[in-house]
Enzyme design. Structure first.
Site, mmCIF file in Angstrom:
data_model
loop_
_atom_site.group_PDB
_atom_site.id
_atom_site.type_symbol
_atom_site.label_atom_id
_atom_site.label_comp_id
_atom_site.label_asym_id
_atom_site.label_seq_id
_atom_site.Cartn_x
_atom_site.Cartn_y
_atom_site.Cartn_z
ATOM 1 N N ASP A 1 11.696 -6.487 2.601
ATOM 2 C CA ASP A 1 11.456 -7.028 1.263
ATOM 3 C C ASP A 1 10.213 -6.546 0.516
ATOM 4 O OD1 ASP A 1 13.543 -8.335 2.453
ATOM 5 O OD2 ASP A 1 13.077 -10.295 1.620
ATOM 6 N N GLU B 1 11.060 -18.531 11.636
ATOM 7 C CA GLU B 1 11.421 -17.228 11.052
ATOM 8 C C GLU B 1 10.317 -16.188 11.263
ATOM 9 O OE1 GLU B 1 11.753 -17.434 6.806
ATOM 10 O OE2 GLU B 1 12.966 -15.628 6.649
HETATM 11 C C1 6A9 Z 1 17.946 -16.534 -0.177
HETATM 12 C C2 6A9 Z 1 17.919 -18.967 -0.325
HETATM 13 C C3 6A9 Z 1 18.455 -22.297 0.994
HETATM 14 C C4 6A9 Z 1 14.827 -12.240 4.584
HETATM 15 O O1 6A9 Z 1 17.274 -13.282 7.743
HETATM 16 C C5 6A9 Z 1 17.919 -12.914 6.586
HETATM 17 C C6 6A9 Z 1 17.007 -12.123 5.676
HETATM 18 C C7 6A9 Z 1 16.556 -10.836 6.370
HETATM 19 O O2 6A9 Z 1 17.643 -9.966 6.500
HETATM 20 C C8 6A9 Z 1 15.465 -10.119 5.625
HETATM 21 O O3 6A9 Z 1 15.020 -9.030 6.363
HETATM 22 N N1 6A9 Z 1 15.864 -12.952 5.294
HETATM 23 C C9 6A9 Z 1 14.318 -11.057 5.357
HETATM 24 O O4 6A9 Z 1 13.303 -10.391 4.669
HETATM 25 C C10 6A9 Z 1 16.278 -14.167 4.564
HETATM 26 C C11 6A9 Z 1 16.915 -13.802 3.246
HETATM 27 C C12 6A9 Z 1 17.457 -14.933 2.461
HETATM 28 C C13 6A9 Z 1 17.958 -14.440 1.107
HETATM 29 C C14 6A9 Z 1 18.768 -15.425 0.386
HETATM 30 C C15 6A9 Z 1 18.746 -17.728 -0.393
HETATM 31 C C16 6A9 Z 1 18.706 -20.102 0.162
HETATM 32 O O5 6A9 Z 1 17.843 -21.178 0.449
#
Ligand code: 6A9
Length: 762
Positions: free
Chosen positions: A516, A729
């Site tokens: 990100d 996380e």
């Molecule tokens: C947001 C919000 C209830 C961010 O683990 C999933 C991803 C990774 O692939 C990525 O590398 N996470 C990491 O930087 C979370 C991404 C969530 C995006 C959607 C929705 C909902 O809230």
């Protein structure tokens, strides 16, 4: 075939499936395999939810009333605002057993899930759920005044009508709650067994939108409370309900067993027998057996007992338990943004991908209960050690989502339940954007394990036929990256899709990279060269080469893959190419209320001055020769406290970076600009392990750092788990505190491999 009413006469390429036999049609995924995985806890977004792996399933689930500040609250969908101090699977085997512990204020609820083959008359067999409700108070006082309220529901997504059991209110011998019939499993029955004092009420609804189930129950309870001042469902039903909710109340503590049998209607006597084996003392002993089986398999897979204390073992079990227990089954159509020059008649701004099923692990049940492409590769690093068939089944589903261009959408939001959890701006998937092809990480490990004879002959054969069929898709995937994400220079790549016009972001994000807000060139352009993507390309082409080798003549590209791999892993070339960016100074000012980025110097091409996870990618890919002085330099970066080292793991970005812990926008706090992430720490640790095993002048140094980093990571995750009840996380780099989403058992669960020192290719 595509079912899309709004479709243009000619189907746009982006929503055309890859034209090759599907992996999920392989014989290995049919028959016994398919049936044994039919039912499961495949609804990870609810505290307890059961469904079958079929698009419109019969689903079941649990709600209960929690009490906070003297008020009742209905619990159903996992959400942080419920403030459960703990929940998650303490054990789960991915097949037919799981045990979960949930703590809601002073209530403790245990849910156990067990499957049995039944007598073979109903497809997918039978299952049982044991609910065990206790409270803090009832442990101390004999005066048990408090009533507990559980709600167990069944809902037919296919709209088939359900019937109420006749003797519902008569609990003594166990009672029949509901009856139904479906094309997939034949007749079925749902039974309850518990103490005589259990009180049962019900309510029947009819709606295709089962994701609104909490509201239906709440409304019904509220109406009853208003009219009769009582806390119970109405004991009424619409005609032909497709949803039945059963309220089970009793003085706490109490237990209730719920048994589901299928293929009923022919041999009723056998139903009695099956029910009694799935409830009461018989269920107790089956659960005990499954628990010891789990423990034995756990020890056999990860060999932790000799290495670590029991506190860590508990966390290790929760890691694999939640990873397997979090596996979901989804069905639906992704929304894909329109490629340039596409016009639709209906003015929609998106296309619908073809209807597809996805069986996958998820990063986090309360926050991200859906599939994420690059997360999944990390999940599988863990899962294949437990059950390689589950792993292949998941990989197969993902690869079948590839379109004819070789693209796989990054985030899979399939079906109304999944969609209801995602804010609008994150829904559309962009066909120009990639995500690291981490599935190759696990494929490469599988090939290595085959070569080392780590599988049974049957497993090896299955993996081979999987790889053989997967090869064309994997080649297309590689080619998609190779053509759409290539850079100006030979063998350079960059993540396309960064915003070139934003004036709000301090450093425009690179969401497709998975990292990100990790800093890249301040001015996104064609000039960029991204080191991480180059290393992912090496991983991909190297894996393709090994797969092609397995099948000798099956790929004409074999040679080409070999030479591309050699090129990409050539350390001298890598050192010449390196990274470049348009370097300028950016500053923040605060005119009025919004943060606007201010460009302080004329942009100019320069090397990226930031050190962090991306700088370590060649190290992670083990490209650096063991005798190179550069290896020594990398070990310096890793072990230096003012750069990456902390007592809790390695920071994502050096403390010395100008963007260290900087907000990207006013509303976008630092994410990959300091905090500690387990997936990258795992890969760095695996490389340290490798360099501590191969001969070279820095072998001992690597070993010392390896031991320390491993110890720090384990200690911190274990401490956080016992303090907070969850895996997190990311972890804060100052004090090691868990951050971001909790009950994030995605790649944080890799801590288990770290505990067991399981690093695929060594
Ligand atoms: C947001 C919000 C209830 C961010 O683990 C999933 C991803 C990774 O692939 C990525 O590398 N996470 C990491 O930087 C979370 C991404 C969530 C995006 C959607 C929705 C909902 O809230």
């Amino acid at each position: 075939r595509l079912v899309n009413p709004d479709q243009e006469p000619e189907t746009p390429r982006v929503i055309t499936p890859f034209p090759a036999p599907k992996l999920m049609d392989l014989p290995m995924f049919q028959g016994e395999h398919k049936e044994s995985l039919y039912w499961g806890t495949y609804r990870p977004h609810v505290y307890l939810g059961i469904r079958a792996r079929t698009p419109r399933s019969l689903v079941a689930g649990l709600m209960w009333l929690g009490v906070k500040d003297g008020r009742y609250h209905l619990r159903h969908v996992c959400q942080d605002s419920d403030e459960l101090s703990k929940y998650g699977w303490s054990r789960h085997n991915g097949h037919d057993f799981g045990h979960q512990l949930l703590v809601d204020q002073d209530l403790t609820l245990e849910t156990s899930f067990l499957k049995s083959k039944g007598d073979g008359s109903g497809y997918g067999g039978d299952w049982a759920v044991r609910l065990d409700l206790q409270s803090e108070e009832s442990r101390w006082t004999n005066d048990m005044q408090r009533t507990g309220y559980l709600f167990f529901y069944v809902a037919d997504e296919d709209g088939n009508a359900l019937s109420l059991g006749r003797d519902m209110f008569d609990i003594h011998e166990g009672s029949l709650l509901a009856i139904g019939s479906r094309a997939d499993i034949g007749g079925w029955q749902l039974h309850l067994k518990g103490m005589e004092s259990l009180e049962v009420h019900y309510s029947g609804f009819r709606t295709p939108h089962i994701h609104n189930l909490s509201d239906l129950v709440l409304e019904n309870l509220a109406a009853q409370a208003a009219m009769f001042n009582r806390l119970q469902l109405s004991d009424t039903s619409v005609s032909s309900p497709n949803i039945l909710v059963f309220q089970i109340s009793a003085r706490i503590p109490f237990k209730a067993d719920i048994a589901f049998v299928s293929g009923t209607g022919v041999k009723t006597s056998r139903v009695e027998e099956r029910l009694s084996s799935l409830t009461g003392t018989s269920l107790t002993s089956l659960l005990k057996e499954k628990q010891s089986e789990f423990d034995a398999k756990f020890e056999n897979c990860f060999k932790m007992a000799a290495k670590l204390d029991s506190e860590s073992v508990v966390v290790g079990k929760a890691a694999i338990g939640n990873m397997l227990g979090g596996i979901g089954y989804f069905y639906g159509q992704s929304k894909v943004s329109l490629p340039k020059n596409t016009k639709l008649k209906n003015h929609d701004n998106f296309l619908l991908y073809w209807p597809a099923e996805l069986y996958t692990a998820v990063p986090s049940r309360p926050f991200f209960p859906r599939g994420f492409l690059w997360d999944e590769g990390f999940h599988q690093l863990l899962i294949w050690h437990w059950d390689v068939r589950i792993c292949l089944d998941i990989l197969g589903h993902w690869l079948d989502l590839m379109n004819t261009d070789g693209w796989i959408p990054r985030e899979q939001i399939l079906g109304a339940e999944a969609l209801s959890k995602v804010p609008e701006e994150f829904v559309l998937q962009h066909p120009t954007n990639g995500n690291p092809p981490t599935l190759f990480l696990v494929l490469r490990e599988l090939i290595y394990a085959i070569k080392k004879n780590k599988f049974t002959a049957t497993e090896s054969n299955e993996i081979s036929s999987f790889l053989e069929r997967a090869l064309v898709r994997l080649e297309a995937w590689f080619q998609w990256f190779n053509t759409t994400q290539s850079g100006k220079e030979r063998s350079s790549y960059f993540w396309h899709g960064r915003d070139t016009t934003t004036i709000r972001e301090l450093n425009p994000k690179t969401l497709s990279s998975g990292l990100d807000d990790y800093p890249r060139a301040s001015h996104p352009s064609e000039e960029e060269r991204h080191l991480d993507l180059r290393c992912w390309m090496l991983l991909a082409v190297d894996s393709l080469h090994s797969i092609a080798e397995l099948f000798e003549s099956s790929s004409e590209h074999k040679k080409e893959y070999g030479s591309t791999a050699t090129l990409l892993s050539d350390f001298k070339i890598l050192n010449q190419v390196r990274l470049s960016w348009k370097e300028i100074k950016v500053g923040n000012n605060y005119p009025a209320r919004e943060l606007v980025r201010e460009v302080l110097e004329k942009p100019e091409l320069r090397l990226v001055p930031h050190v962090g996870y991306v700088s370590l990618f060649p190290f992670m890919e083990k490209i650096i020769p063991p005798d190179s002085w550069i290896l020594d330099k990398q070990l310096d970066l890793i072990s230096n406290r003012s750069i990456l080292w902390t007592d809790y793991g390695l920071r994502s970005l050096a403390k010395t970076s100008s963007l260290y812990m900087k907000h990207n926008t006013e509303h976008d706090p630092p994410y990959w600009r300091g905090p500690i992430w387990m997936n990258m720490n795992y890969r760095i640790l695996a490389a340290l392990y490798y360099y501590s095993q191969v001969n070279g002048p820095y072998r001992e140094r690597a070993e010392v750092i390896y031991d320390k980093l491993r110890g720090n990571l384990i200690r911190n995750v274990v401490r956080n788990y016992h303090q907070t009840g969850f895996l997190w996380e990311q972890y804060d780099q100052k004090k090691g505190k868990g951050k971001g989403a909790r009950l994030f058992t995605g790649w944080t669960a890799l801590v288990l491999l770290i505990m067991g020192e399981v690093y695929g290719e060594t």
